[in-house]
Design a protein around this motif. Sequence first.
Motif, short mmCIF file in Angstrom:
data_model
loop_
_atom_site.label_atom_id
_atom_site.label_comp_id
_atom_site.label_asym_id
_atom_site.label_seq_id
_atom_site.Cartn_x
_atom_site.Cartn_y
_atom_site.Cartn_z
N ILE A 113 -41.50 71.06 -33.99
CA ILE A 113 -40.91 70.58 -32.74
C ILE A 113 -40.98 71.74 -31.74
O ILE A 113 -40.50 72.84 -32.03
N ALA A 114 -41.56 71.48 -30.57
CA ALA A 114 -41.61 72.49 -29.51
C ALA A 114 -41.03 71.90 -28.23
O ALA A 114 -40.98 70.67 -28.07
N PHE A 115 -40.63 72.76 -27.31
CA PHE A 115 -39.85 72.33 -26.15
C PHE A 115 -40.40 72.93 -24.86
O PHE A 115 -40.73 74.12 -24.82
N THR A 116 -40.45 72.13 -23.81
CA THR A 116 -40.53 72.71 -22.48
C THR A 116 -39.11 73.06 -22.06
O THR A 116 -38.13 72.58 -22.63
N LEU A 117 -39.01 73.92 -21.04
CA LEU A 117 -37.70 74.39 -20.59
C LEU A 117 -37.37 73.77 -19.23
O LEU A 117 -38.25 73.60 -18.39
N PRO A 118 -36.11 73.41 -19.00
CA PRO A 118 -35.73 72.74 -17.75
C PRO A 118 -35.91 73.65 -16.54
O PRO A 118 -35.91 74.89 -16.65
N ASP A 119 -36.06 73.03 -15.38
CA ASP A 119 -36.08 73.75 -14.11
C ASP A 119 -34.76 74.50 -13.98
O ASP A 119 -33.69 73.88 -13.98
N PRO A 120 -34.79 75.83 -13.87
CA PRO A 120 -33.52 76.58 -13.85
C PRO A 120 -32.84 76.63 -12.50
O PRO A 120 -31.67 76.99 -12.42
N VAL A 121 -33.54 76.29 -11.43
CA VAL A 121 -32.99 76.50 -10.09
C VAL A 121 -31.75 75.67 -9.81
O VAL A 121 -30.78 76.19 -9.23
N PRO A 122 -31.69 74.37 -10.18
CA PRO A 122 -30.44 73.64 -9.93
C PRO A 122 -29.25 74.21 -10.69
O PRO A 122 -28.10 74.02 -10.28
N GLY A 129 -37.18 83.06 -8.76
CA GLY A 129 -38.31 83.93 -9.10
C GLY A 129 -38.95 83.59 -10.42
O GLY A 129 -40.13 83.86 -10.64
N ALA A 130 -38.16 83.01 -11.32
CA ALA A 130 -38.68 82.66 -12.65
C ALA A 130 -39.26 81.26 -12.70
O ALA A 130 -39.95 80.91 -13.66
N ALA A 131 -38.99 80.45 -11.67
CA ALA A 131 -39.34 79.03 -11.73
C ALA A 131 -40.84 78.80 -11.87
O ALA A 131 -41.28 77.95 -12.67
N LEU A 132 -41.66 79.51 -11.10
CA LEU A 132 -43.10 79.32 -11.19
C LEU A 132 -43.62 79.76 -12.55
O LEU A 132 -44.46 79.07 -13.16
N ARG A 133 -43.15 80.90 -13.05
CA ARG A 133 -43.55 81.35 -14.37
C ARG A 133 -43.20 80.30 -15.42
O ARG A 133 -43.98 80.00 -16.33
N LEU A 134 -42.03 79.72 -15.28
CA LEU A 134 -41.56 78.72 -16.23
C LEU A 134 -42.41 77.46 -16.18
O LEU A 134 -42.73 76.87 -17.22
N VAL A 169 -20.71 77.72 -18.13
CA VAL A 169 -20.44 78.37 -16.85
C VAL A 169 -21.24 79.66 -16.67
O VAL A 169 -21.31 80.19 -15.56
N ASP A 170 -21.87 80.16 -17.73
CA ASP A 170 -22.70 81.36 -17.56
C ASP A 170 -24.03 81.05 -16.89
O ASP A 170 -24.79 81.96 -16.56
N ARG A 171 -24.34 79.74 -16.71
CA ARG A 171 -25.54 79.29 -16.01
C ARG A 171 -26.83 79.65 -16.74
O ARG A 171 -27.91 79.68 -16.15
N LEU A 172 -26.72 79.91 -18.04
CA LEU A 172 -27.88 80.29 -18.82
C LEU A 172 -28.01 79.48 -20.10
O LEU A 172 -29.11 79.28 -20.60
N HIS A 173 -26.88 79.03 -20.64
CA HIS A 173 -26.86 78.33 -21.92
C HIS A 173 -26.30 76.92 -21.78
O HIS A 173 -25.46 76.67 -20.91
N ALA A 174 -26.74 76.04 -22.65
CA ALA A 174 -26.19 74.69 -22.68
C ALA A 174 -24.75 74.71 -23.17
O ALA A 174 -24.35 75.60 -23.93
N ASN A 175 -23.97 73.74 -22.71
CA ASN A 175 -22.62 73.54 -23.26
C ASN A 175 -22.72 72.50 -24.38
O ASN A 175 -23.82 72.04 -24.71
#
Length: 253
Positions: A113-122, A129-134, A169-175
């Motif tokens: 199982i592999a995953f794409t990563l969500p758009d981080p900007v919202p 800055g990371a969005a295009l790389r992502l 709330v750290d804006r980096l990890h899922a709850n």
Amino acid sequence: MAYRRFVALGDSTTEGLWDINPDGSFRGWADRLAERLAQDEPDLQYANLAVRGKLARQVVDEQLEPALALEPDLASVLSGLNDMLRRDCSVLSVIERIDQLIGSLRGAGADVIAFTLPDPVPINPIAKGAALRLRNLNLAIRDLTAKHGAYLVDLEAQPVASDRRLWHVDRLHANPYGHARIAAAAAEAMGLEGADSSWTQPFTDPLGPRSTVSHAVWAGKYLAPWVMRRLRGVSSGDGITAKRPELKGVRPL
């Protein structure tokens, strides 16, 4: 098919931050998926080698060989976000590492199982800055899953994956709600009985704006320590070991 040995590789998302068990340990989407798999195979054995803060090359160097030694018939690979947050990262190098992970596991006979990563900007506007790389990484992951015949969990394709109500709330990890949706997404991608696309449904109520105070609190509690670690050349995963390095039985949901 019913899997008997599931091994999860990756970083903090697969380790389970911030989906907390009553005893204070981390649960996370991979634990949740293992519990679902145990419904079909009560003898399922599950290991989780993921450690927070790891870059893709560290997942290869530190987790791939132990994972192969466990002879999984199912493995998960979720990696790359920590790399994409670094301005000096080589997206091509990260793609090569993920290709190595998926290819090696598939070559050993495991479904992956592999995953794409969500758009981080919202979730975190300073991640522009990371969005295009992502996006480029996600395009490659889609190609790699097709190349190796792996399951694809395409989180980027679903806007709800970037709804901050699914994020800590750290804006980096899922709850916990976010981890539950990731597990449901994996179950759907694998075609597990009873799984469907309900995890893609948006929230019915509108999302309100963040307050100025919330930005200030976040910057002081989470952004500043992250910046300081980067300046000192240390990682949140330093000194942390895998929470479940050996295969163990799982209690079904």
